[in-house]
Design a protein around this motif. Structure first.
Motif, short mmCIF file in Angstrom:
data_model
loop_
_atom_site.label_atom_id
_atom_site.label_comp_id
_atom_site.label_asym_id
_atom_site.label_seq_id
_atom_site.Cartn_x
_atom_site.Cartn_y
_atom_site.Cartn_z
N TYR A 126 13.59 3.63 0.04
CA TYR A 126 13.10 2.41 -0.89
C TYR A 126 13.93 2.59 -2.37
CZ TYR A 126 10.49 -1.19 -3.57
OH TYR A 126 10.03 -2.01 -4.44
N ALA A 127 14.44 1.65 -2.70
CA ALA A 127 15.49 1.59 -3.89
C ALA A 127 14.54 1.28 -5.17
CB ALA A 127 16.66 0.54 -3.82
N GLY A 128 13.52 0.78 -5.00
CA GLY A 128 12.33 0.42 -6.13
C GLY A 128 12.61 -0.89 -6.62
N SER A 129 11.72 -1.47 -7.32
CA SER A 129 11.68 -2.88 -7.51
C SER A 129 12.96 -3.32 -8.32
CB SER A 129 10.10 -3.37 -8.38
OG SER A 129 10.29 -2.35 -9.56
N ASP A 171 0.87 -1.27 0.13
CA ASP A 171 -0.03 -0.17 -0.19
C ASP A 171 0.87 1.50 -0.07
OD1 ASP A 171 -2.25 -1.31 0.14
OD2 ASP A 171 -2.46 -1.55 2.35
N CYS A 172 2.25 0.98 0.35
CA CYS A 172 2.92 2.19 0.17
C CYS A 172 3.65 2.76 -1.01
CB CYS A 172 4.23 1.98 1.26
SG CYS A 172 4.01 1.88 2.62
N ILE A 173 3.50 4.05 -0.93
CA ILE A 173 3.70 4.69 -2.57
C ILE A 173 4.97 5.25 -2.65
CG2 ILE A 173 3.27 6.72 -3.90
CD1 ILE A 173 0.69 4.77 -3.75
N GLY A 174 5.52 5.06 -3.76
CA GLY A 174 7.02 5.62 -3.94
C GLY A 174 8.29 5.04 -3.72
N THR A 175 9.46 5.46 -4.44
CA THR A 175 10.68 5.12 -4.57
C THR A 175 11.46 6.21 -4.46
OG1 THR A 175 10.05 3.18 -5.89
CG2 THR A 175 12.48 4.10 -6.12
N ASP A 176 12.71 6.18 -3.69
CA ASP A 176 13.67 7.06 -3.34
C ASP A 176 14.50 6.82 -4.92
OD1 ASP A 176 16.04 8.56 -3.17
OD2 ASP A 176 16.29 7.67 -0.95
N GLY A 177 14.20 8.01 -5.68
CA GLY A 177 15.01 8.15 -6.84
C GLY A 177 16.35 8.16 -6.90
N ASN A 178 16.81 8.52 -5.87
CA ASN A 178 18.44 8.58 -5.55
C ASN A 178 18.88 7.42 -5.13
OD1 ASN A 178 20.60 10.12 -6.60
ND2 ASN A 178 21.06 10.76 -4.42
N ARG A 179 18.28 6.24 -4.96
CA ARG A 179 18.83 4.75 -4.76
C ARG A 179 18.27 3.96 -5.94
NH1 ARG A 179 20.17 8.10 -1.69
NH2 ARG A 179 20.48 8.00 0.60
N ASN A 180 17.56 4.66 -7.15
CA ASN A 180 16.82 3.87 -8.30
C ASN A 180 18.00 3.62 -9.41
OD1 ASN A 180 14.48 4.13 -10.59
ND2 ASN A 180 14.67 2.54 -9.06
N PHE A 181 19.08 4.18 -9.25
CA PHE A 181 20.22 4.26 -10.61
C PHE A 181 20.75 2.69 -10.55
CE2 PHE A 181 19.95 8.45 -12.54
CZ PHE A 181 19.07 9.09 -11.74
N ASP A 182 21.16 2.60 -11.74
CA ASP A 182 21.90 1.31 -12.02
C ASP A 182 23.47 1.51 -11.76
OD1 ASP A 182 22.44 -1.39 -12.83
OD2 ASP A 182 21.84 -0.87 -14.85
N HIS A 220 25.72 -0.05 -8.71
CA HIS A 220 25.67 -0.92 -7.43
C HIS A 220 24.34 -0.86 -6.74
CE1 HIS A 220 30.17 -1.57 -7.59
NE2 HIS A 220 30.04 -0.27 -8.27
N TRP A 221 23.46 -0.82 -7.49
CA TRP A 221 21.98 -0.72 -7.02
C TRP A 221 21.55 -2.20 -5.89
CZ3 TRP A 221 17.74 -4.23 -7.18
CH2 TRP A 221 16.42 -3.70 -6.92
N MET A 222 21.20 -1.53 -4.71
CA MET A 222 20.78 -2.44 -3.65
C MET A 222 22.05 -3.19 -3.18
SD MET A 222 18.09 -1.98 -2.05
CE MET A 222 17.86 -3.70 -1.35
N GLU A 223 23.44 -2.71 -3.41
CA GLU A 223 24.36 -3.72 -3.11
C GLU A 223 25.09 -3.44 -1.76
OE1 GLU A 223 27.79 -3.87 -5.83
OE2 GLU A 223 26.20 -4.45 -7.52
N ASN A 224 25.19 -2.33 -1.25
CA ASN A 224 26.28 -2.28 -0.26
C ASN A 224 25.33 -1.53 0.84
OD1 ASN A 224 28.03 -3.46 -1.68
ND2 ASN A 224 29.13 -1.49 -2.05
N GLY A 225 24.08 -1.29 1.00
CA GLY A 225 23.54 -0.63 1.88
C GLY A 225 23.16 0.79 1.57
N GLY A 226 22.41 1.54 2.64
CA GLY A 226 22.11 2.74 2.40
C GLY A 226 20.90 2.72 1.43
N ALA A 227 20.09 1.67 1.16
CA ALA A 227 18.96 1.68 0.37
C ALA A 227 18.20 0.62 0.92
CB ALA A 227 19.15 1.51 -1.06
N SER A 228 16.77 0.74 0.69
CA SER A 228 15.89 -0.35 1.39
C SER A 228 15.35 -1.11 0.43
CB SER A 228 14.92 0.44 2.33
OG SER A 228 13.96 -0.50 2.69
N ASP A 229 15.05 -2.43 0.52
CA ASP A 229 14.18 -3.32 -0.23
C ASP A 229 12.53 -3.24 0.22
OD1 ASP A 229 14.21 -4.87 2.11
OD2 ASP A 229 14.92 -6.30 0.82
#
Ligand SMILES: [Zn+2]
Length: 258
Positions: A109-112, A80-91, A93-102
């Motif tokens: 939130y880094a996006g799907s 139900d939650c809306i939106g993604t952090d655009g500044n964690r959504n770039f390709d 080291h996406w979702m590799e080392n932390g500082g972003a959430s799944d």
């Protein structure tokens, strides 16, 4: 005109960072109307690409519903939650080392998937189409008074031209400090001053687009007003940006990046 070195400014990927919109539009107006010889030189010798509000849906939402909204406004599947952090959504080291959430309900939130958001996808495609012309990539954020350079995703590795990124950081921060306001900016990598942040636009511009001068600028203040910086600070913040930018570009020329 083709053939001039180009500078890209990405602003307001985070909706609540209103000082970034004001400063970006002030700067555009300066380029178009100022009689100052240093500003005319900037306007006439470079091609400027400025995206004053990248996260337009989020920015509207900060006016209508929630002043402190950060993310995009795209719905997320299975949440139900809306939106993604655009500044964690770039390709990058996406979702590799932390500082972003799944977790879609989180602010970071880094996006799907990388570039799941229309804003980051469109921006990345456009930047990729002009990357050979781009000498400098700047991302406007607030707040903290920092000039941040890569890498954001790791503290262990340093960028190959770290010394130059530092030297340019020195002149940027001194130019601002030397103004009558005396405002102090710090410079360093994102993890050294803030926290690990993987999947950011500046890391992507630097590593994937090979733009060797890539900085995130965190504008005023240091927390007294935070994201709700009063309008009286728009002009001082903008003047500081301009002074810093003139020094930054000068030094980039000295070091043969332009
Ligand atoms: Zn931000």
């Amino acid at each position: 005109m083709p053939g001039k070195p180009a500078i890209f400014i990405e602003s307001t990927i985070h909706a609540r960072e209103w000082i970034t919109v004001a400063t970006a539009t002030w700067f555009i107006n300066e380029l178009l109307t100022s009689d100052n010889s240093q500003v005319r030189e900037l306007a006439e010798n470079y091609d400027w690409y400025v995206v004053p509000v990248l996260n337009v849906d989020g920015f509207v939402y900060t006016h209508t519903n929630n002043r402190l909204w950060r993310k995009t406004r795209q719905p997320n599947a299975n949440s139900d939650c809306i939106g993604t952090d655009g500044n964690r959504n770039f390709d990058a080291h996406w979702m590799e080392n932390g500082g972003a959430s799944d977790e879609p309900c989180e602010d970071r939130y880094a996006g799907s998937a990388p570039f799941s958001e229309p804003e980051t996808k469109a921006l990345s495609e456009f930047v990729a189409s002009i990357k050979d012309d781009l000498s400098i990539y700047l991302a406007f954020h607030s707040y903290s008074q920092f000039l941040l350079y890569p890498y954001g995703h790791t503290e262990v590795e340093s960028p190959p031209n770290k010394e130059d990124l530092e030297a340019i950081g020195d002149v940027f921060t001194s130019a601002i400090k030397n103004m009558a306001y005396g405002t102090e900016y710090k410079h360093g990598t994102t993890p050294s001053l803030l926290y690990i942040a993987s999947g950011s636009s500046v890391d992507w511009a630097y590593s994937e687009m090979d733009i060797k001068l890539a900085y995130t600028i965190e504008f005023r203040d240091t927390g007294r007003h935070g994201q709700v910086l009063p309008a009286a600070y728009i002009i001082p913040n903008s003047e500081e940006l301009l002074a810093g930018l003139i020094a930054l570009i000068d030094k980039a020329k000295d070091l043969s990046y332009i």
